[in-house]
Scaffold this active site. Structure first.
Site, PDB file in Angstrom:
ATOM      1  N   LYS A 203     -48.168 -41.259 -25.757  1.00  9.26           N
ATOM      2  CA  LYS A 203     -47.042 -40.345 -25.496  1.00  9.26           C
ATOM      3  C   LYS A 203     -47.440 -39.246 -24.524  1.00  9.26           C
ATOM      4  CE  LYS A 203     -46.617 -36.988 -28.138  1.00  9.26           C
ATOM      5  NZ  LYS A 203     -47.082 -35.567 -28.227  1.00  9.26           N
TER       6      LYS A 203
ATOM      7  N   LYS B 224     -51.654 -28.431 -21.245  1.00  9.06           N
ATOM      8  CA  LYS B 224     -52.071 -29.477 -22.185  1.00  9.06           C
ATOM      9  C   LYS B 224     -52.062 -30.852 -21.525  1.00  9.06           C
ATOM     10  CE  LYS B 224     -53.274 -31.596 -25.923  1.00  9.06           C
ATOM     11  NZ  LYS B 224     -52.546 -31.553 -27.199  1.00  9.06           N
TER      12      LYS B 224
ATOM     13  N   THR C 156     -47.474 -31.323 -28.475  1.00  6.54           N
ATOM     14  CA  THR C 156     -47.619 -31.675 -27.068  1.00  6.54           C
ATOM     15  C   THR C 156     -46.332 -32.373 -26.667  1.00  6.54           C
ATOM     16  OG1 THR C 156     -50.004 -31.922 -27.254  1.00  6.54           O
ATOM     17  CG2 THR C 156     -48.954 -32.957 -25.355  1.00  6.54           C
TER      18      THR C 156
END
Length: 294
Positions: free
Chosen positions: A239, A171, A96
């Site tokens: 993150k 995502k 990701t």
């Protein structure tokens, strides 16, 4: 497509690599610490000391590393994947990461006669082990179709999202949904506890109704047991949320829920919980209940 190079053999990557081997692919692997992947070697993977050696004869290269800076490190430069993969190979980043980095990889891959796909996954450690991940693929449609059998070794809900970067954007939308869902779950449990409800009875009552979700099914039992072992690290979820928040700001979107959940998780990380699983968000609310500062 017979030989696959795999870089990034953590909680998710190791199980994914194992499933690739189970489907009959030959597997090259690279890791900074060889001892951490000795089990894969014993199962038939071939270890290489460097990225160039690992990828040079592979038909496809899969990466699933920690952070966008790690993606840039393994893809670019003299010792990177793009410089050393063979002509015609597929390079598939399943981290990701930033949609902008995915677009950059795609551009440079085309210049070198390579095929790039961004294909982040969702489904956690349980999905990685079971080979039931959802895989969100961006890039050229024909490249997606060529790699579909490889994706099917790792997942069972595989979708083409659009051009380069579309997999990453999908995502990030997924992570925005999860942020709100986990936060709602923890707030509900905190409310129920304050009202003296039996928490297991609560979960049994709502799990199959409109409040049911995969996050509830997976994380709520861990919360009730006080099990904060990571299926997905808080540090990695932070993150992801930061990436989503940055992309949202670039579109002048104000995502208040995302920003609040990100702030709560960062508070936990500062308190030393960044290696916990995402279900440890409940600790934030437990501090609220005891009157401690967050």
């Amino acid at each position: 497509m017979k030989k696959i190079a795999f870089i990034g053999l953590g909680i998710m990557g190791k199980s994914m690599a194992r499933n690739v081997m189970k489907k009959g692919y030959e597997l090259n692997i690279y890791a900074r610490t060889r001892s951490k992947v000795s089990d894969l070697e014993q199962e038939g993977a071939v270890f290489y000391e460097t990225i160039p050696a690992c990828v040079k004869d592979a038909d496809a290269v899969i990466t699933i590393v920690g952070y966008p800076k790690d993606v840039e490190e393994v893809y670019f430069g003299e010792n990177g994947i793009l410089q050393n993969a063979k002509q015609g190979a597929y390079v598939i980043d399943m981290t990701t990461s930033s949609p902008k980095i995915a677009e950059k990889i795609d551009r440079e891959a085309k210049e070198r006669g390579l095929h790039a796909l961004d294909a982040p996954v969702t489904g956690g450690d349980t999905g990685a082990k079971a080979g039931t991940l959802s895989i969100l693929v961006g890039g050229a449609k024909e490249d997606y179709e060529s790699c579909l059998p490889l994706f099917e070794a790792m997942g069972n809900n595989i979708n083409y999202e659009g051009a380069a970067g579309a997999g990453q954007n999908t995502k990030l939308a997924n992570q925005i949904i999860i942020a709100g869902t986990i936060s709602g779950l923890c707030e509900a449990l905190s409310y129920a506890k304050a009202k003296g409800l039996d928490l297991q009875t609560l979960l049994d009552s709502v799990a199959t109704g409109a409040a049911g979700s995969r996050q509830l099914d997976t994380l709520a039992p861990r919360i009730l047991k006080g099990d904060f072992a990571p299926g997905f690290f808080i540090k990695h979820f932070i993150k992801d949320m930061k990436l989503a928040a940055s992309e949202a700001k670039s579109e002048e979107l104000d995502l208040n829920v995302l920003e609040r959940v990100l702030d709560n998780y960062e508070t936990l990380a500062e308190a030393g919980c960044e290696e916990d699983g995402t279900q440890a968000l409940i600790k934030f609310y437990e501090k609220c209940e005891t009157g401690k500062e967050n």
